[in-house]
Design an enzyme around this catalytic site. Structure first.
Site, PDB file in Angstrom:
ATOM      1  N   LYS A  27      26.605  24.187  41.287  1.00 57.69           N
ATOM      2  CA  LYS A  27      27.643  23.979  42.300  1.00 57.69           C
ATOM      3  C   LYS A  27      27.771  25.201  43.201  1.00 57.69           C
ATOM      4  CE  LYS A  27      32.740  24.338  42.096  1.00 57.69           C
ATOM      5  NZ  LYS A  27      32.859  25.774  41.947  1.00 57.69           N
ATOM      6  N   ASN A  28      27.813  26.382  42.593  1.00 57.67           N
ATOM      7  CA  ASN A  28      28.092  27.569  43.396  1.00 57.67           C
ATOM      8  C   ASN A  28      26.875  28.079  44.160  1.00 57.67           C
ATOM      9  OD1 ASN A  28      30.706  27.321  42.593  1.00 57.67           O
ATOM     10  ND2 ASN A  28      30.635  28.973  41.073  1.00 57.67           N
ATOM     11  N   ARG A 103      37.355  25.091  47.645  1.00 59.87           N
ATOM     12  CA  ARG A 103      37.282  26.452  48.125  1.00 59.87           C
ATOM     13  C   ARG A 103      36.055  26.698  49.011  1.00 59.87           C
ATOM     14  NH1 ARG A 103      40.391  30.976  48.104  1.00 59.87           N
ATOM     15  NH2 ARG A 103      39.161  32.835  47.773  1.00 59.87           N
ATOM     16  N   CYS A 127      40.397  25.664  43.353  1.00 62.28           N
ATOM     17  CA  CYS A 127      41.135  25.536  42.116  1.00 62.28           C
ATOM     18  C   CYS A 127      42.440  26.303  42.219  1.00 62.28           C
ATOM     19  CB  CYS A 127      40.297  26.080  40.974  1.00 62.28           C
ATOM     20  SG  CYS A 127      39.051  24.931  40.431  1.00 62.28           S
ATOM     21  N   ARG A 132      44.227  33.944  45.617  1.00 58.03           N
ATOM     22  CA  ARG A 132      42.799  34.014  45.939  1.00 58.03           C
ATOM     23  C   ARG A 132      42.666  34.334  47.405  1.00 58.03           C
ATOM     24  NH1 ARG A 132      39.167  29.306  43.561  1.00 58.03           N
ATOM     25  NH2 ARG A 132      37.573  30.815  44.042  1.00 58.03           N
ATOM     26  N   ASP A 319      34.618  31.869  34.900  1.00 57.58           N
ATOM     27  CA  ASP A 319      34.566  30.406  34.760  1.00 57.58           C
ATOM     28  C   ASP A 319      34.331  29.985  33.306  1.00 57.58           C
ATOM     29  OD1 ASP A 319      33.679  29.485  37.918  1.00 57.58           O
ATOM     30  OD2 ASP A 319      33.283  31.516  37.259  1.00 57.58           O
ATOM     31  N   ILE A 341      39.917  38.536  36.755  1.00 57.81           N
ATOM     32  CA  ILE A 341      39.559  38.012  38.078  1.00 57.81           C
ATOM     33  C   ILE A 341      40.595  37.020  38.582  1.00 57.81           C
ATOM     34  CG2 ILE A 341      37.681  37.006  39.440  1.00 57.81           C
ATOM     35  CD1 ILE A 341      35.824  38.536  37.703  1.00 57.81           C
ATOM     36  N   ARG A 411      35.074  17.653  40.258  1.00 55.50           N
ATOM     37  CA  ARG A 411      34.751  18.609  41.317  1.00 55.50           C
ATOM     38  C   ARG A 411      33.464  19.354  40.983  1.00 55.50           C
ATOM     39  NH1 ARG A 411      38.370  23.337  42.448  1.00 55.50           N
ATOM     40  NH2 ARG A 411      36.466  23.768  43.577  1.00 55.50           N
TER      41      ARG A 411
HETATM   42  C1  LIG Z   1      32.358  28.391  45.207  1.00 57.70           C
HETATM   43  C2  LIG Z   1      32.172  29.562  44.301  1.00 57.70           C
HETATM   44  O1  LIG Z   1      31.136  30.203  44.302  1.00 57.70           O
HETATM   45  N1  LIG Z   1      33.167  29.830  43.458  1.00 57.70           N
HETATM   46  C3  LIG Z   1      33.048  30.908  42.489  1.00 57.70           C
HETATM   47  C4  LIG Z   1      33.287  32.227  43.171  1.00 57.70           C
HETATM   48  O2  LIG Z   1      34.575  32.167  43.803  1.00 57.70           O
HETATM   49  P1  LIG Z   1      34.945  33.258  44.892  1.00 57.70           P
HETATM   50  O3  LIG Z   1      33.713  33.672  45.614  1.00 57.70           O
HETATM   51  O4  LIG Z   1      36.062  32.717  45.673  1.00 57.70           O
HETATM   52  O5  LIG Z   1      35.399  34.461  43.986  1.00 57.70           O
HETATM   53  P2  LIG Z   1      35.321  36.000  44.393  1.00 57.70           P
HETATM   54  O6  LIG Z   1      34.158  36.601  43.714  1.00 57.70           O
HETATM   55  O7  LIG Z   1      35.405  36.115  45.862  1.00 57.70           O
HETATM   56  O8  LIG Z   1      36.675  36.542  43.769  1.00 57.70           O
HETATM   57  C5  LIG Z   1      36.733  37.647  42.909  1.00 57.70           C
HETATM   58  C6  LIG Z   1      38.069  38.320  43.021  1.00 57.70           C
HETATM   59  O9  LIG Z   1      38.189  38.962  44.291  1.00 57.70           O
HETATM   60  C7  LIG Z   1      39.376  38.576  44.947  1.00 57.70           C
HETATM   61  N2  LIG Z   1      39.090  38.483  46.405  1.00 57.70           N
HETATM   62  C8  LIG Z   1      38.019  37.761  46.819  1.00 57.70           C
HETATM   63  C9  LIG Z   1      37.723  37.640  48.168  1.00 57.70           C
HETATM   64  C10 LIG Z   1      38.566  38.295  49.096  1.00 57.70           C
HETATM   65  O10 LIG Z   1      38.364  38.228  50.303  1.00 57.70           O
HETATM   66  N3  LIG Z   1      39.629  39.006  48.642  1.00 57.70           N
HETATM   67  C11 LIG Z   1      39.926  39.127  47.309  1.00 57.70           C
HETATM   68  O11 LIG Z   1      40.878  39.773  46.934  1.00 57.70           O
HETATM   69  C12 LIG Z   1      39.733  37.220  44.360  1.00 57.70           C
HETATM   70  O12 LIG Z   1      41.101  36.917  44.490  1.00 57.70           O
HETATM   71  C13 LIG Z   1      39.288  37.397  42.909  1.00 57.70           C
HETATM   72  O13 LIG Z   1      40.273  38.043  42.154  1.00 57.70           O
HETATM   73  O14 LIG Z   1      33.238  33.282  42.230  1.00 57.70           O
HETATM   74  C14 LIG Z   1      34.242  33.178  41.204  1.00 57.70           C
HETATM   75  C15 LIG Z   1      34.133  34.428  40.353  1.00 57.70           C
HETATM   76  O15 LIG Z   1      32.876  34.504  39.776  1.00 57.70           O
HETATM   77  C16 LIG Z   1      34.041  31.890  40.426  1.00 57.70           C
HETATM   78  O16 LIG Z   1      35.088  31.749  39.492  1.00 57.70           O
HETATM   79  C17 LIG Z   1      34.036  30.693  41.348  1.00 57.70           C
HETATM   80  O17 LIG Z   1      33.628  29.556  40.624  1.00 57.70           O
HETATM   81  C1  LIG Z   2      37.024  28.321  40.738  1.00 57.56           C
HETATM   82  C2  LIG Z   2      36.027  27.489  40.823  1.00 57.56           C
HETATM   83  O1  LIG Z   2      35.604  26.855  41.924  1.00 57.56           O
HETATM   84  P1  LIG Z   2      36.078  27.166  43.397  1.00 57.56           P
HETATM   85  O2  LIG Z   2      35.697  28.582  43.650  1.00 57.56           O
HETATM   86  O3  LIG Z   2      35.285  26.205  44.190  1.00 57.56           O
HETATM   87  O4  LIG Z   2      37.552  26.907  43.397  1.00 57.56           O
HETATM   88  C3  LIG Z   2      35.216  27.231  39.667  1.00 57.56           C
HETATM   89  O5  LIG Z   2      34.073  26.816  39.844  1.00 57.56           O
HETATM   90  O6  LIG Z   2      35.714  27.438  38.545  1.00 57.56           O
END
Ligand SMILES: CC(=O)N[C@H]1[C@@H](OP(=O)(O)OP(=O)(O)OC[C@H]2O[C@@H](n3ccc(=O)[nH]c3=O)[C@H](O)[C@@H]2O)O[C@H](CO)[C@@H](O)[C@@H]1O
Ligand SMILES: C=C(OP(=O)(O)O)C(=O)O
Length: 433
Positions: A27-28, A103, A127, A132, A319, A341, A411
């Protein structure tokens, strides 16, 4: 998320798991790739091993909404995307009714900036995981020359980007989608971009490989320090999506919980990172033979408790913290889980406690007092991974467990009930009229 109440999962516990399960495409990885496919001004992108999940449907709907021609051949797990006609700035809008449901919608912004000169997101969802933010994404776009205006009240973001130029970017923490988004913003920008403190997740590497095949000039993937040389244009290619390490982890933990012997086709032990060693310490046996990962747990041997700390790859994946919490309720002793996280993931503790677990949450730490005998209950999925973890708990619970809303599981996991049922579990996915 109120939509999707109409699907629920019903599980009757007590059966071991044996046989073969197919691990879906990631998915990711597929979500950023659908966004990346929109960068191609020529040809048709062919994505293979596309998981048949709701987030993919939402992403393909968004791609169509902004002007791409999309076909999803479900039986072939193949998506064909023609983005050659993209360009009408009137269509550079990601509407809330689709964008707020997952997301990954934020991953469309680079393509809209490059192809239409602007982008508007009318609400990014995902989610329910607590705070976030997307500040790393927007600050990065701004450093490349975009003008980003946030309307916090309406949850709208408007980005004006008539042209982008390379720049020096960094991430405060190695954000997974943040890294992918900044790379996609840089590939068609004029000049050189450097991204420091970039994410190392295998999906990020897969996305880089896909973009390189399209003609992008990217180096340093997997090192935390990425350099992108902007190019004039990108062309459509064919790509097979890597297998989903979270799906693999969930099936491995389901096998561990229920006991049994399962072959996971497509799963890659290396991609489990630290999670592999934590499960190994609990008493789960792994052996990789080519593209098949064998997972075995002898249910007559008690499982050992575990301590885990979530962190970016190759650390313990956030996750997988949810299914680990469910698994730890069965282990003989106290397990300590640190969630660094997403604070929202601990919503699972209350639901597992309804099933007889003894889990205490103190801030970012959860203590799981095992072993407990789980019993079936009606429980709520707060997000994708808690939903899957409650189904997992249901596999070992006495009696019947009902998990809703099922949409959240759908999802991210394709044919979840039928793949578990093929291993001998009693799981059904019900559609309420
Ligand atoms: C679609 C996808 O790939 N989703 C994955 C992706 O989410 P996603 O890419 O959204 O997660 P991030 O790695 O960005 O988030 C990590 C941390 O950084 C913080 N943060 C992130 C971006 C930002 O601009 N500012 C900020 O503060 C977030 O709130 C969180 O605490 O990685 C997560 C962490 O491995 C996984 O749980 C999700 O399944
Ligand atoms: C948080 C998840 O997905 P998303 O980043 O798409 O919300 C997830 O895959 O657990």
């Amino acid at each position: 998320m109120s939509m999707g109440q109409e699907v629920r999962y019903r599980v009757r516990g007590g059966r071991p798991l044996n046989g073969t399960a197919f691990i879906q495409g990631a998915k990711n990885a597929v979500l950023p790739m659908i966004g990346a496919a929109l960068l191609a001004s020529k040809g048709r992108t062919v994505l293979r091993n596309v998981p048949n999940i709701e987030d993919v449907r939402r992403a393909l709907e968004l791609a169509e909404h902004v002007g791409a021609k999309v076909e999803f051949h479900e039986a072939e797990r193949t998506a064909v995307i023609d983005a050659s006609r993209l360009g009408d700035p009137e269509r550079a809008v990601l509407p809330a009714d689709i964008a707020a449901r997952f997301r990954g919608s934020v991953l469309f912004v680079p393509a809209l900036m490059h192809r239409m000169g602007r982008a508007r997101i009318e609400g990014v969802g995902g989610c329910n995981l607590g705070s976030r933010k997307l500040d790393f994404h927007y600050r990065g776009f701004a450093r490349l020359g975009a003008e980003v205006v946030e309307d916090e009240e309406r949850n709208h973001i408007t980005i004006d980007a008539p042209s982008l130029r390379g720049g020096h970017l960094y991430l405060d923490t190695p954000s997974h989608t943040g890294t992918e988004n900044l790379i996609m913003a840089a590939v068609l920008a004029r000049g050189t971009t450097v991204i420091e403190h970039a994410a190392l997740e295998p999906e990020v590497i897969d996305v880089i490989e896909f973009l390189r095949a399209m003609g992008a000039k990217i180096s340093g993937g997997g090192t935390g320090f990425i350099t992108v040389e902007g190019v004039e244009e990108l062309t459509a290619v064919e790509h097979t999506i890597m297998s989903d390490r979270i799906d693999a982890g969930v099936f491995a933990m389901a096998t561990a919980a229920a006991g049994g012997d399962v072959s996971l086709v497509g799963a890659n032990l290396e991609h489990l990172g630290v999670a592999r060693w934590k499960l190994d310490q609990m008493g789960v046996e792994f052996s990789q033979q080519g593209a098949v990962l064998h997972v075995r747990r002898d249910p007559s041997v008690p499982m050992r408790p575990i301590n885990a700390v979530t962190s970016p790859y190759p650390g313990f994946a956030t996750d997988l913290q949810s299914p680990l919490m469910a698994l730890a309720t069965l282990a003989e002793g106290e397990s300590y889980l640190h969630e660094n996280i997403y604070d929202g993931r601990f919503a699972l503790a209350d639901e597992l406690n309804k099933m007889g677990a003894k889990i205490e949450v103190e801030g970012t730490r959860a203590i799981v007092h095992g072993p407990t005998e789980l019993r079936g209950a009606e429980v709520a999925a707060h997000d994708l991974r808690t939903g899957a973890s409650l189904v997992l708990a249901g596999l070992v619970a006495e009696g019947e467990t009902v998990v809703a809303p099922g949409y959240l599981v759908d999802r991210g996991h394709a044919q979840f009930a039928s793949r578990l049922a093929a291993l001998g579990a009693d799981v059904t996915r019900e559609h309420l009229a």
